[in-house]
Design an enzyme around this catalytic site. Structure first.
Site, PDB file in Angstrom:
ATOM      1  N   LYS A 115       0.822  -1.216   0.000  1.00  0.00           N
ATOM      2  CA  LYS A 115       0.000   0.000   0.000  1.00  0.00           C
ATOM      3  C   LYS A 115       0.855   1.265   0.000  1.00  0.00           C
ATOM      4  O   LYS A 115       0.461   2.283   0.571  1.00  0.00           O
ATOM      5  CB  LYS A 115      -0.967   0.013   1.182  1.00  0.00           C
ATOM      6  N   LYS A 157     -14.644  -2.428   1.542  1.00  0.00           N
ATOM      7  CA  LYS A 157     -13.362  -2.480   0.845  1.00  0.00           C
ATOM      8  C   LYS A 157     -12.424  -1.444   1.417  1.00  0.00           C
ATOM      9  O   LYS A 157     -12.831  -0.426   1.971  1.00  0.00           O
ATOM     10  CB  LYS A 157     -13.564  -2.221  -0.657  1.00  0.00           C
ATOM     11  N   ASP A 158     -11.137  -1.704   1.247  1.00  0.00           N
ATOM     12  CA  ASP A 158     -10.103  -0.866   1.840  1.00  0.00           C
ATOM     13  C   ASP A 158     -10.132   0.544   1.281  1.00  0.00           C
ATOM     14  O   ASP A 158     -10.357   0.766   0.090  1.00  0.00           O
ATOM     15  CB  ASP A 158      -8.729  -1.494   1.577  1.00  0.00           C
ATOM     16  N   ARG A 159      -9.877   1.508   2.143  1.00  0.00           N
ATOM     17  CA  ARG A 159      -9.803   2.903   1.708  1.00  0.00           C
ATOM     18  C   ARG A 159      -8.523   3.180   0.942  1.00  0.00           C
ATOM     19  O   ARG A 159      -8.529   3.889  -0.068  1.00  0.00           O
ATOM     20  CB  ARG A 159      -9.899   3.813   2.934  1.00  0.00           C
ATOM     21  N   HIS A 160      -7.413   2.638   1.431  1.00  0.00           N
ATOM     22  CA  HIS A 160      -6.100   2.923   0.836  1.00  0.00           C
ATOM     23  C   HIS A 160      -5.820   1.937  -0.291  1.00  0.00           C
ATOM     24  O   HIS A 160      -4.904   1.114  -0.208  1.00  0.00           O
ATOM     25  CB  HIS A 160      -5.007   2.866   1.907  1.00  0.00           C
TER      26      HIS A 160
END
Length: 344
Positions: A24, A93-96
């Protein structure tokens, strides 16, 4: 700084990690594409073209970067003029990351205004496909998620990494819930311990999050015990699911397992009475979850000497971080950026 109260890292199926890596570092390094069975009944959005399907729910496939799923859901409700509970989604779902995800928006009798609504949404997020359906999307209805990940600053013996990845492809890894389920330093678990048994959950929508965090953490503790015993991929006497190897999602009444397996699960949970007591009057039924995470179509290649790209699919509710952590000690670069931003 005080030590975290909760364990948030558990033993891997292959022992200690064989390498370190950053992930990430950039949102495009973590691509998630939600797989939905009805996707072939939708169509790319084209100006002037009629949407396929019928029903009061408009499905939208959006691509988002830097926004979490709950935020997007609330914004869609505001843009459509409906209530937040009238927007559905299959999972958070992931923000990053760069994520492609389906949302449903309840818009009965408003087909004529769909084009304008989609145009307003497209000013915020790319709309990749759309269609009309009879039902609202529900949590866990999707078939899985496809991941394309880039690890940077990979450090370790390449042959050991290759061997670890081959073993992942062949036998899978422990199906732990990822640490993001538990909040910062286990804050969601602290909140779960403050819940009063028997209190009505409807008053606080976040209570469901805290209950889920509690039973997920207890599952991880049981799975960790099985990993240390070396039997996390073997059926034990008292396994309640035919043909499967599972662990407990705790509920009112404890576990569905009997015999030696049930005794082991109750023994592990009994060591955490504050969390166990949360389920004494919740009416939350005990459930089961597979102990083994088996990635589908795991492939990888090295685009550079210290970078590694991986592609694979996971079933709903499985965590890419748990898969990677079986081989790598991961450094979440997105958290480092957030920490720097908060210090400025």
């Amino acid at each position: 700084m005080s030590e975290p109260r909760w364990r948030l890292a558990w033993p891997g199926g292959q022992g200690a990690a064989v390498a370190t890596a950053d992930f990430k570092t950039r949102p495009e390094d973590f691509l998630v594409d939600e797989i939905l069975a009805v996707a072939d009944q939708t169509a790319p959005v084209e100006q002037g073209a009629a949407l396929p399907g019928q029903g009061e729910h408009l499905y939208l496939r959006l691509e988002k970067t830097g926004d979490n799923s709950d935020y997007v859901s609330r914004e869609l409700a505001a843009l459509s003029g409906c209530q937040p509970h009238e927007v559905g989604l299959c999972g958070l779902k992931d923000r990053h990351a760069v994520t492609r995800q389906w949302f449903s928006v309840q818009r009965p009798g408003r087909e004529v205004g769909d084009a304008d609504f989609i145009a307003a949404v497209a000013e915020r997020w790319p709309v990749l496909a759309a269609g009309r359906f009879l039902r609202k999307l529900r949590r866990g209805e999707h078939q899985g998620n496809r991941f394309e990940l880039l690890l940077r600053q990979v450090s370790g013996d390449r042959q050991a990494i290759e061997t670890g990845l081959e073993r992942l492809r062949a036998q899978g890894c422990p199906n732990y819930y990822g640490p993001q389920r538990f909040g910062w330093q286990g804050s969601n678990l602290d909140q779960a311990c403050r819940l009063r048994p028997g209190r009505r959950r409807g008053r606080d929508r976040r209570q469901g999050l805290y209950f889920s965090a509690a039973r997920s953490w207890l599952f991880n503790e049981v799975l960790a015990e099985r990993v240390l015993a070396g039997n996390w991929h073997q059926r034990l006497e008292g396994e309640p699911v035919n043909g499967e190897v599972t662990g407990p999602l705790w509920g009112d009444g404890g576990t569905l397992a009997t015999g030696a397996q049930g005794e082991l699960e109750r023994q592990v949970v009994a060591a955490h009475p504050a969390l166990a007591s949360v389920f004494s009057q919740t009416r939350m039924k005990p459930e089961r979850r597979a102990l083994v995470l088996r990635p589908r179509g795991l492939e990888w290649y090295w685009p550079g000497p210290d970078s590694l790209r991986l592609e694979f699919e996971l079933a709903p509710g499985q965590f890419a971080t748990s898969l990677l952590a079986d081989v790598f000690q991961l450094r979440d670069a997105s958290k480092q950026v957030a920490d720097l931003a908060e210090s400025e």
